[in-house]
Design an enzyme around this catalytic site. Structure first.
Site, mmCIF file in Angstrom:
data_model
loop_
_atom_site.group_PDB
_atom_site.id
_atom_site.type_symbol
_atom_site.label_atom_id
_atom_site.label_comp_id
_atom_site.label_asym_id
_atom_site.label_seq_id
_atom_site.Cartn_x
_atom_site.Cartn_y
_atom_site.Cartn_z
ATOM 1 N N GLY A 1 0.810 -1.221 0.000
ATOM 2 C CA GLY A 1 0.000 0.000 0.000
ATOM 3 C C GLY A 1 0.836 1.260 0.000
ATOM 4 C CG ASP A 2 3.963 2.011 2.935
ATOM 5 O OD1 ASP A 2 3.179 2.822 3.457
ATOM 6 O OD2 ASP A 2 4.588 1.168 3.585
ATOM 7 C CD1 TRP A 3 5.941 -0.855 -2.521
ATOM 8 C CD2 TRP A 3 6.996 1.088 -2.203
ATOM 9 N NE1 TRP A 3 7.043 -1.099 -1.754
ATOM 10 C CE2 TRP A 3 7.712 0.077 -1.533
ATOM 11 C CE3 TRP A 3 7.466 2.397 -2.131
ATOM 12 C CZ2 TRP A 3 8.886 0.325 -0.815
ATOM 13 C CZ3 TRP A 3 8.632 2.651 -1.412
ATOM 14 C CH2 TRP A 3 9.324 1.627 -0.766
ATOM 15 N N GLY B 1 2.158 6.390 -2.393
ATOM 16 C CA GLY B 1 3.128 7.371 -2.845
ATOM 17 C C GLY B 1 2.790 7.915 -4.220
#
Length: 442
Positions: free
Chosen positions: A174-176, A179
């Protein structure tokens, strides 16, 4: 000039989602100045959690993933002199990206309201765990919790025909994605600032990106389509996973069953009844009679009559969209990904170096941002450097003298790196296979 060349971004982020947003801007040509606490971004400690076995002060591929193409400074924003340095950087910046929570930003005087009054043209962007409102607006939010668990993503993955035990989503999945979403908002605000001279406030959250990714499930659930699902009960049999006679699983994606099912069934040498009988002819009819389960069972049986190589040949010849369900190991050896510079090998050690820490050829395969600007070609990637490595150079670029930097360093306002010089290998740029000219539309 091309892309974001000439744009200055101040990055006060930690972990992965916020850093990924500023990395995206850096790969589009922006000058991104990373501001770390003296102890460094906590992401520098996370390689072992990913399953990595090796890192040094200079070699940390897990950290590089959110940190390519940045410049490195360390500032204590709680120190009055350090805060003045930070404000000086921001006074000349175009974009400020942060992942600090609102309370911390308010205490530091780096909240939107304060900075917008001081620097009206500055685009201010914050990555959050949850939204700006609601009971969790001030809570810590991470990829595994706010994105994967709360959005319904993890619960939707297992098959519903076995004992339910949720697994873990890939770390930082989910972070990527968050971003990239935050970078899109930043670019919208920056385009407006260039026209009007007035910056904007941009916010994004892991939880919001999680629900955005679950859009289809959230809509379908409201009409009785429960998650998790059973593949043997797929409402659209031609948009489903199947297995070959030699045990290789693949996904087929023909959502327009009504148009394409005859082509698929003939390709699989299925009995003509499946594409001539009215009861199997459309999704609308099967939604009423429930016959989609019979079609799935028939397709499952038909696929198991062929090896995967035979199926692949048949599907390619008939332009049927499908893919083998690859493992991560498969992806690491996929020529398609390398041909498009989705994956790139970057040297992290001379060949023959410590084999317990590196692949045999001393390289790591890394991912690049999922977009390209023809004017820039494939992005040039520079690895991360130790905390505070560029502090002196950056401050001198912003008008400080060596004596002033020495004083700030001695007073604990900033930290200048004093360790060993970076090995030449760390400083070398990495190039992709395509030049700007090759990326232009012919």
């Amino acid at each position: 000039m091309a892309g974001l060349e000439g744009t200055i971004v101040i990055d006060l982020t930690q972990y992965a989602a916020g850093p990924a947003a500023s990395r995206a801007l850096a790969e589009m040509g922006a000058k991104v100045i990373k501001v770390e606490p003296f102890t460094g971004d906590e992401q520098r400690t996370q390689g072992l959690a990913w399953g990595m076995r090796f890192r040094t002060e200079f070699d940390d591929v897990a950290y590089d993933c959110g940190s390519f193409n940045k410049e490195w400074t360390a500032i204590d924003c709680k120190n009055p002199e350090g805060k003045e340095v930070m404000l000086n950087l921001l006074s000349k910046a175009d974009i400020f990206v942060t992942s600090l929570r609102s309370g911390a930003l308010k205490r530091l005087g780096l909240d939107y309201e304060t900075l917008h009054e001081k620097f009206p043209r500055l685009v201010w962007a914050q990555n959050r765990g949850y939204g700006e409102f609601g009971p969790l607006k001030d809570a810590k939010g991470f990829d595994a919790t706010a994105f994967a668990a709360r959005s319904g993503f993890v619960s939707a993955i297992p098959q519903n025909n076995a004992t339910y035990e949720p697994g873990n989503s890939p770390i930082a999945f989910g972070d990527w994605n968050t971003g990239c979403a935050l970078a899109a908002g930043i670019l919208g605000a920056y385009a407006c600032a260039l026209k009007t001279g007035v910056g904007d406030k941009v916010t994004g959250s892991l939880y919001h990106v999680g629900t955005w990714g679950m859009t289809s499930a959230i809509i379908a659930q409201q009409q009785g389509c429960d998650y998790p699902k059973d593949r043997m009960e797929a409402k659209c049999p031609t948009n489903n996973s199947y297995v070959s006679s030699d045990g290789i699983w693949f996904l087929m994606c023909f959502g327009h069953y009504n148009k394409y099912h005859e082509l698929v069934f003939k390709t699989l040498e299925m009995d003509p009844i499946w594409y001539t009988a009215e009861e199997y002819s459309t999704l609308e009819i099967m939604a009423e009679n429930g016959k989609y389960v019979d079609v799935v069972a028939a397709m499952h049986k038909a696929c198991k009559q062929f090896t995967f190589a035979e199926l692949e040949k048949r599907f390619r010849e008939n332009d049927i969209p499908f893919e083998k369900i690859q493992t991560v190991t498969d992806v690491l050896n996929d020529p398609e990904a390398f041909a498009n510079d989705q994956l790139r090998k970057i040297p992290y050690a001379e060949q023959g170096y410590d084999k317990t820490g590196f692949p045999d050829d001393g390289t790591y395969t890394v991912t690049t941002m999922p977009f390209r600007l023809a004017s820039l070609g494939d992005p040039v990637l520079y690895r991360s450097r130790p905390t505070g490595y560029d502090t002196r150079r950056i401050l001198k670029e912003f008008g400080y003298t060596d004596a002033e930097v020495d004083k700030l360093d001695a007073n604990g306002a900033v930290m200048c790196y004093k360790g060993e010089p970076c090995p030449e290998l760390v400083l070398q740029p990495s190039y992709g296979p395509h030049t700007p000219e090759e990326r232009k539309v012919k």
